[in-house]
Design an enzyme around this catalytic site. Sequence first.
Site, PDB file in Angstrom:
ATOM      1  N   GLN A  92       0.764  -1.307  -0.005  1.00 32.99           N
ATOM      2  CA  GLN A  92       0.191   0.040  -0.175  1.00 32.99           C
ATOM      3  C   GLN A  92       0.994   1.155   0.032  1.00 32.99           C
ATOM      4  OE1 GLN A  92      -2.649  -0.230   3.358  1.00 32.99           O
ATOM      5  NE2 GLN A  92      -3.709  -2.229   2.603  1.00 32.99           N
ATOM      6  N   HIS A 134      -1.097   0.291   5.852  1.00 29.01           N
ATOM      7  CA  HIS A 134      -1.633   1.183   6.858  1.00 29.01           C
ATOM      8  C   HIS A 134      -0.517   2.213   7.002  1.00 29.01           C
ATOM      9  CE1 HIS A 134      -4.441  -2.274   8.644  1.00 29.01           C
ATOM     10  NE2 HIS A 134      -4.521  -1.928   7.263  1.00 29.01           N
ATOM     11  N   TYR A 144      -7.631   6.728  21.264  1.00 28.03           N
ATOM     12  CA  TYR A 144      -9.048   6.297  20.563  1.00 28.03           C
ATOM     13  C   TYR A 144      -9.247   4.908  20.423  1.00 28.03           C
ATOM     14  CZ  TYR A 144      -9.228  11.253  19.667  1.00 28.03           C
ATOM     15  OH  TYR A 144      -9.340  12.609  19.681  1.00 28.03           O
ATOM     16  N   TYR A 170     -11.486 -10.392  10.421  1.00 24.58           N
ATOM     17  CA  TYR A 170     -11.794 -10.894   9.309  1.00 24.58           C
ATOM     18  C   TYR A 170     -11.722 -12.240   9.113  1.00 24.58           C
ATOM     19  CZ  TYR A 170     -10.092  -6.214   7.508  1.00 24.58           C
ATOM     20  OH  TYR A 170     -10.363  -4.798   7.193  1.00 24.58           O
TER      21      TYR A 170
END
Length: 415
Positions: free
Chosen positions: A117, A190, A295, A306
């Site tokens: 990515q 990510h 968070y 998944y």
Amino acid sequence: MQQPGSFLTTPARCVVGAAVPAVLLVTSLSALAEVSRSDQVVAAGVESEQARFDVVQVLEGLEHPWAVAWLPDGRKLVTERPGRLWLVDGDDITRVGNTPRVNPEERDGLALEASWQGGLLDLAVHPDYEDNGWIYMTYSSPGDPDAVIGDAEFGSGTALARARLSDDGSQLTDLETLYVQMPRTAPGRHYGSRIVFPGDGTVIFSIGDSGLRAPSQDLTDPAGSMIRLNEDGGAAEDNPLVGMAPGNLRPEIYSFGHRNNQGLAIHPETGEIWTSEHGPRGGDMIHRIEPGNNYGWPQVAYGTEYSTDEQVGIGRSAPGVTPAVHYWDYSMAPSGLAFYSGDEVPGWQGDLFAGSLAEERLHRLVLEGDRVVHEELLLDGTLGRIRDVRQGPDGRLYLLTDEESGGLYRLEPAH
């Protein structure tokens, strides 16, 4: 939780910068030949709750574009994940040379492998560009083997650099790296990477969890956090972890417990920082970022595993964890985030627009304070995977699609 909607052609000339490395030229000839200006209406008279608009394709032939930004004179800059940067000036489209290296030599030209990515990612023009000429960008930075956790021969991390544009627009000059994530990791995903300037002399950008989860709760590791630096580099001295015991906490961390924020925007009235974040299987979120806050990821999540569909962590809430402003039970895969403050569509003013990769649509979120009170789905399946959402200097929304042959699109009122 509320469910979405329930509230409710002229070819251009391509010019290549003279100093582009030969290996990149070899691997990129198809893209060089195809990037062109379009100015074609691809969807006319789209009906929405507050406006009727046309979708105009501005550029075509972009290979997995990631970000678009404007210079004060109206020229556009567009990044492509394989490592290319384009300068769009009317009919002229120039490939800008001397961009950061996004892969070690053995991986040049392979940035789009299924598991990868990385690449050249976000782009932001400094608010005082006319005075200082700085352009900031994030990318996946390769590192030496001893910078990588584990036995992998290859690793990378999110990096932030800045540079200036040469007078003829063909090259980046004064290129300097301001920050590189350490340690680097091997999964190749990510990276976060969105950039904003809060207006206090600092720059804030996101780093994802590197696909490893645990670092998001480790304050000695910058993965899974929001990073706040001085505009010329170095941790801001008033960051929340500066000076805290036991003394080895990362001073650049601004907030933590994040999985992968790929949307980042500043509220035009309050100055608050808002993000859109990928959850696991479902549970994508909108956050309002506060300094030093946790968070939750991976102890707290709104989605599931998944492989087993089991709840991730200890549940959807926990003491000391800041809850999401809004979340989706399904995986819409958010990327790109923008507050609308233009005059072209008065009914959209103050609304938050989030791109969706997986659902291939644009989400319009109506806010009351820090609450989402209504949601409208736009362009469902019309354009493809929406990677970036920006308001242009003309007061119109622009969208980038993350496709092998992606494009830049403009939404304009239909007459």
